[in-house]
Write a protein that holds these residues in place. Structure first.
Motif, PDB file in Angstrom:
ATOM      1  N   THR A 197       1.301  -1.188   0.040  1.00 24.89           N
ATOM      2  CA  THR A 197       0.269  -0.324   0.038  1.00 24.89           C
ATOM      3  C   THR A 197       1.124   0.883  -0.019  1.00 24.89           C
ATOM      4  OG1 THR A 197      -2.004  -1.182   1.305  1.00 24.89           O
ATOM      5  CG2 THR A 197      -1.731   0.989   0.932  1.00 24.89           C
ATOM      6  N   VAL A 198       0.455   2.136  -0.962  1.00 27.94           N
ATOM      7  CA  VAL A 198       1.791   3.360  -0.947  1.00 27.94           C
ATOM      8  C   VAL A 198       0.796   4.501  -0.547  1.00 27.94           C
ATOM      9  CG1 VAL A 198       2.794   4.983  -2.760  1.00 27.94           C
ATOM     10  CG2 VAL A 198       3.009   2.402  -2.975  1.00 27.94           C
ATOM     11  N   ALA A 199       1.014   5.447  -0.090  1.00 24.46           N
ATOM     12  CA  ALA A 199       0.319   6.660   0.405  1.00 24.46           C
ATOM     13  C   ALA A 199       1.150   7.812   0.834  1.00 24.46           C
ATOM     14  CB  ALA A 199      -0.965   6.392   1.606  1.00 24.46           C
ATOM     15  N   PRO A 200       0.879   8.895   0.877  1.00 25.55           N
ATOM     16  CA  PRO A 200       1.521  10.311   1.293  1.00 25.55           C
ATOM     17  C   PRO A 200       1.379  10.185   3.105  1.00 25.55           C
ATOM     18  CG  PRO A 200      -1.203  10.394   0.676  1.00 25.55           C
ATOM     19  CD  PRO A 200      -0.293   9.618   0.079  1.00 25.55           C
ATOM     20  N   LEU A 201       2.531  10.689   3.132  1.00 23.79           N
ATOM     21  CA  LEU A 201       2.880  10.341   4.631  1.00 23.79           C
ATOM     22  C   LEU A 201       2.389  11.549   5.434  1.00 23.79           C
ATOM     23  CD1 LEU A 201       4.188   8.722   7.245  1.00 23.79           C
ATOM     24  CD2 LEU A 201       6.578   9.173   6.331  1.00 23.79           C
ATOM     25  N   ASP A 202       3.179  12.707   4.345  1.00 20.91           N
ATOM     26  CA  ASP A 202       3.163  13.918   4.518  1.00 20.91           C
ATOM     27  C   ASP A 202       2.870  15.016   3.768  1.00 20.91           C
ATOM     28  OD1 ASP A 202       5.447  14.815   4.787  1.00 20.91           O
ATOM     29  OD2 ASP A 202       6.225  14.280   6.563  1.00 20.91           O
ATOM     30  N   SER A 203       3.138  16.280   3.349  1.00 22.64           N
ATOM     31  CA  SER A 203       3.118  16.909   2.728  1.00 22.64           C
ATOM     32  C   SER A 203       4.283  16.522   1.679  1.00 22.64           C
ATOM     33  CB  SER A 203       3.040  19.264   2.934  1.00 22.64           C
ATOM     34  OG  SER A 203       2.083  19.072   3.229  1.00 22.64           O
ATOM     35  N   PHE A 204       5.713  16.244   2.136  1.00 22.19           N
ATOM     36  CA  PHE A 204       6.955  15.808   1.575  1.00 22.19           C
ATOM     37  C   PHE A 204       7.535  14.713   1.390  1.00 22.19           C
ATOM     38  CE2 PHE A 204       6.410  20.821   3.081  1.00 22.19           C
ATOM     39  CZ  PHE A 204       7.111  20.902   2.121  1.00 22.19           C
ATOM     40  N   HIS A 205       6.147  13.520   2.422  1.00 19.29           N
ATOM     41  CA  HIS A 205       6.316  12.741   2.254  1.00 19.29           C
ATOM     42  C   HIS A 205       5.735  11.489   1.841  1.00 19.29           C
ATOM     43  CE1 HIS A 205       9.947  14.329   5.403  1.00 19.29           C
ATOM     44  NE2 HIS A 205      10.155  13.162   4.543  1.00 19.29           N
ATOM     45  N   VAL A 206       6.201  10.878   1.045  1.00 18.24           N
ATOM     46  CA  VAL A 206       5.473   9.497  -0.101  1.00 18.24           C
ATOM     47  C   VAL A 206       5.971   8.240   1.053  1.00 18.24           C
ATOM     48  CG1 VAL A 206       6.665   9.193  -1.750  1.00 18.24           C
ATOM     49  CG2 VAL A 206       3.954   8.311  -1.388  1.00 18.24           C
ATOM     50  N   ALA A 207       5.002   7.199   1.282  1.00 12.91           N
ATOM     51  CA  ALA A 207       5.726   6.134   1.991  1.00 12.91           C
ATOM     52  C   ALA A 207       4.582   4.647   1.545  1.00 12.91           C
ATOM     53  CB  ALA A 207       5.344   6.044   3.431  1.00 12.91           C
ATOM     54  N   VAL A 208       5.163   3.730   1.862  1.00 17.62           N
ATOM     55  CA  VAL A 208       5.012   2.256   0.780  1.00 17.62           C
ATOM     56  C   VAL A 208       5.364   1.583   2.699  1.00 17.62           C
ATOM     57  CG1 VAL A 208       7.046   1.576   0.054  1.00 17.62           C
ATOM     58  CG2 VAL A 208       5.006   0.813  -0.518  1.00 17.62           C
ATOM     59  N   ARG A 209       3.727   0.247   2.723  1.00 23.28           N
ATOM     60  CA  ARG A 209       4.122  -0.259   3.534  1.00 23.28           C
ATOM     61  C   ARG A 209       3.808  -1.814   3.101  1.00 23.28           C
ATOM     62  NH1 ARG A 209      -1.173   0.466   7.142  1.00 23.28           N
ATOM     63  NH2 ARG A 209      -3.123  -0.437   5.397  1.00 23.28           N
ATOM     64  N   VAL A 210       4.549  -2.839   3.627  1.00 27.66           N
ATOM     65  CA  VAL A 210       4.264  -4.014   2.349  1.00 27.66           C
ATOM     66  C   VAL A 210       4.216  -5.342   4.232  1.00 27.66           C
ATOM     67  CG1 VAL A 210       5.956  -5.684   1.335  1.00 27.66           C
ATOM     68  CG2 VAL A 210       6.366  -3.292   0.942  1.00 27.66           C
ATOM     69  N   LYS A 211       3.302  -6.483   3.841  1.00 30.95           N
ATOM     70  CA  LYS A 211       3.612  -7.621   4.597  1.00 30.95           C
ATOM     71  C   LYS A 211       3.370  -8.983   4.105  1.00 30.95           C
ATOM     72  CE  LYS A 211       1.046  -8.980   8.579  1.00 30.95           C
ATOM     73  NZ  LYS A 211       2.351  -9.293   9.238  1.00 30.95           N
ATOM     74  N   ILE A 212       4.420  -9.673   4.034  1.00 28.66           N
ATOM     75  CA  ILE A 212       4.211 -10.813   3.082  1.00 28.66           C
ATOM     76  C   ILE A 212       3.232 -11.476   3.667  1.00 28.66           C
ATOM     77  CG2 ILE A 212       5.026 -13.193   2.707  1.00 28.66           C
ATOM     78  CD1 ILE A 212       7.526 -11.362   1.590  1.00 28.66           C
ATOM     79  N   ILE A 213       2.225 -12.386   3.616  1.00 25.02           N
ATOM     80  CA  ILE A 213       0.951 -13.038   4.278  1.00 25.02           C
ATOM     81  C   ILE A 213       1.118 -14.682   3.982  1.00 25.02           C
ATOM     82  CG2 ILE A 213      -1.193 -13.264   4.504  1.00 25.02           C
ATOM     83  CD1 ILE A 213      -2.006 -10.240   3.312  1.00 25.02           C
ATOM     84  N   ASN A 214       1.071 -14.969   5.805  1.00 18.98           N
ATOM     85  CA  ASN A 214       0.642 -16.149   5.769  1.00 18.98           C
ATOM     86  C   ASN A 214       1.969 -17.301   4.350  1.00 18.98           C
ATOM     87  OD1 ASN A 214      -0.782 -19.022   6.345  1.00 18.98           O
ATOM     88  ND2 ASN A 214      -1.881 -19.028   4.800  1.00 18.98           N
ATOM     89  N   VAL A 215       3.294 -17.143   4.571  1.00 18.28           N
ATOM     90  CA  VAL A 215       4.091 -18.277   3.373  1.00 18.28           C
ATOM     91  C   VAL A 215       4.478 -19.475   4.527  1.00 18.28           C
ATOM     92  CG1 VAL A 215       4.621 -16.615   2.340  1.00 18.28           C
ATOM     93  CG2 VAL A 215       5.727 -16.522   4.483  1.00 18.28           C
ATOM     94  N   THR A 216       5.143 -20.069   4.253  1.00 16.58           N
ATOM     95  CA  THR A 216       5.807 -21.415   5.079  1.00 16.58           C
ATOM     96  C   THR A 216       6.902 -22.267   4.475  1.00 16.58           C
ATOM     97  OG1 THR A 216       3.421 -22.654   6.040  1.00 16.58           O
ATOM     98  CG2 THR A 216       5.503 -23.685   5.655  1.00 16.58           C
ATOM     99  N   ILE A 217       8.281 -22.025   5.299  1.00 17.54           N
ATOM    100  CA  ILE A 217       9.386 -22.347   4.922  1.00 17.54           C
ATOM    101  C   ILE A 217       9.458 -23.906   5.809  1.00 17.54           C
ATOM    102  CG2 ILE A 217      11.706 -21.689   5.263  1.00 17.54           C
ATOM    103  CD1 ILE A 217      10.872 -18.598   5.192  1.00 17.54           C
ATOM    104  N   VAL A 218       9.609 -24.988   5.142  1.00 16.56           N
ATOM    105  CA  VAL A 218      10.140 -26.039   5.400  1.00 16.56           C
ATOM    106  C   VAL A 218      11.676 -26.612   5.196  1.00 16.56           C
ATOM    107  CG1 VAL A 218       8.095 -27.114   5.311  1.00 16.56           C
ATOM    108  CG2 VAL A 218       9.429 -27.408   3.352  1.00 16.56           C
ATOM    109  N   ASP A 219      12.944 -27.695   5.952  1.00 20.22           N
ATOM    110  CA  ASP A 219      13.706 -28.056   4.935  1.00 20.22           C
ATOM    111  C   ASP A 219      13.192 -29.124   4.602  1.00 20.22           C
ATOM    112  OD1 ASP A 219      12.857 -30.220   7.007  1.00 20.22           O
ATOM    113  OD2 ASP A 219      14.245 -28.972   8.583  1.00 20.22           O
ATOM    114  N   SER A 220      14.571 -29.838   4.236  1.00 21.96           N
ATOM    115  CA  SER A 220      14.361 -30.741   3.141  1.00 21.96           C
ATOM    116  C   SER A 220      13.643 -32.756   3.803  1.00 21.96           C
ATOM    117  CB  SER A 220      16.044 -31.461   2.782  1.00 21.96           C
ATOM    118  OG  SER A 220      16.956 -31.511   3.993  1.00 21.96           O
ATOM    119  N   SER A 221      13.704 -32.266   5.574  1.00 21.15           N
ATOM    120  CA  SER A 221      12.731 -33.651   6.496  1.00 21.15           C
ATOM    121  C   SER A 221      11.714 -33.181   5.666  1.00 21.15           C
ATOM    122  CB  SER A 221      13.934 -33.566   6.894  1.00 21.15           C
ATOM    123  OG  SER A 221      13.284 -32.291   7.985  1.00 21.15           O
TER     124      SER A 221
END
Length: 366
Positions: free
Chosen positions: A144-168
């Motif tokens: 999501t990108v939005a103005p933060l104030d008059s002189f700054h713009v900001a983005v917020r990022v999130k990765i949702i619901n991932v799973t990391i597994v090893d070889s076993s």
């Protein structure tokens, strides 16, 4: 017989180095394989989701800066966009504007970052689910990108619901990244060209966004003094920018930086609401304005380039206008008489510098 003996000895002498070489190669190969295996085990052992999060943070910052620069260049040279927030998001994720690939975004999109991350995890014996980049950006990525104030713009990022597994098959991590909240990145718009002014005047005139002496006029930071010629000079001659708060009671709204990529204020309430949310989430001690404005003074002795640009595009300056750039250009260039605004104040030193009642109050406090 003696000759045969010599031949056998010679052959044996030639074979021995080859055998030694083969043995040495085998030992070296085993060493390399073992070293690689140990390195993989070590990397897997010390892998932390924080490493992935930090890498994502770096990519978000780089991608967001490049996306902002790319969108600025696009609007200045091509046209306004319908939704600047969405355009910046698509640039960061896919590297596209209106579906067209932008060369400046090659290999620094979040989709390309994810592809590289999948390959890296595979190299150390880990797998992430999902592993398909298209599924990832469609169902597991929030940007999501939005103005933060008059002189700054900001983005917020999130990765949702991932799973990391090893070889076993053991789950090493499951959930969002970050686990709570969002990754934020902020870009200052100071020093960039104002896309609205350039696009409205068909590339014949430009302004660089530079804060005025008082960037946020008001009770907290103080007001300009209308009777002080140096204060008025700053507003008229320095072509600087101020952050202004909306005045809904008078119907005066000031475009955010994102709306200056759009050429209208169709998304204004959405951007203002998002800006308040971003400021709150990032712990701003006090709310800051998000409207960004500069002042247009149609006087050949003050700004001949501006007057030349207006003449070139066939624009006529009416007697009633406000020097606030958004309203002035929409009135003079686009011919929207509803946005001309009636001035209530004009400078004695610069008669072409006029302000409507709402802006006069915000700038001078009276």
């Amino acid at each position: 017989m003696r000759r045969g003996y010599l031949i056998n000895v010679t052959a044996l002498l030639l074979i021995i180095p080859l055998l030694l070489l083969a043995a040495t190669y085998q030992q070296t190969s085993n060493y390399i394989i073992n070293a690689q295996s140990q390195r993989t085990l070590l990397e897997r052992q010390y892998f932390s989701v924080n490493d992935l999060q930090n890498d994502l943070q770096n990519m978000v910052g780089l991608s967001f800066k490049r996306a902002y620069l790319t969108l600025t260049d696009y609007v200045i040279n091509t046209s306004f966009v319908d939704n600047a927030s969405l355009s910046l998001e698509n640039l960061m994720i896919y590297g596209t504007i209106n579906g067209a690939q932008q060369r400046s975004m090659v290999n620094i999109t979040l989709k390309s970052w994810f592809k590289n991350m999948v390959e890296y995890l595979n190299s150390i014996g880990l797998k992430i689910k999902p592993s398909d980049p298209d599924e990832f950006v469609t169902n597991h990525l929030e940007v999501t990108v939005a103005p933060l104030d008059s002189f700054h713009v900001a983005v917020r990022v999130k990765i949702i619901n991932v799973t990391i597994v090893d070889s076993s098959g053991t789950v090493r991590y499951s959930g969002g990244i970050p686990s709570n909240g969002y990754i934020y990145s902020v870009v200052s718009v100071v020093g960039f060209e104002d896309p609205f002014v350039v696009r409205e005047l068909n590339g014949l005139y430009t302004r660089i966004i530079t804060p005025c002496k008082i960037p946020f006029p008001g009770e907290v930071y103080g007001y300009y003094d209308a009777s002080n010629s140096k204060d008025v000079d700053d507003l008229v001659l320095n072509w600087c920018y101020v952050g202004l708060q909306d005045n809904s009671s008078s119907g005066m709204y000031y475009p955010t930086i994102l709306e200056r990529f759009e050429g209208n204020m169709n998304h204004h309430s959405y951007y203002v609401a998002l800006a308040k949310q971003f400021q709150r989430d990032l712990g701003f001690a006090q709310s800051l304005p998000v409207g960004l404005e500069t002042f247009i003074v149609p006087d050949s002795s003050i700004d001949p380039t501006l007057m030349g640009a207006l003449t070139s595009i066939g624009a006529n300056v009416p007697s009633s206008y406000t020097s606030v750039s958004y309203y002035f250009l929409k009135c003079v260039v686009d011919g929207d008489s509803n946005l001309c605004k009636t001035p209530v104040w004009q400078s004695s030193d610069y008669p072409a510098f006029k302000l409507d009642a709402s802006t006069k109050r915000l700038i001078f406090g009276q």
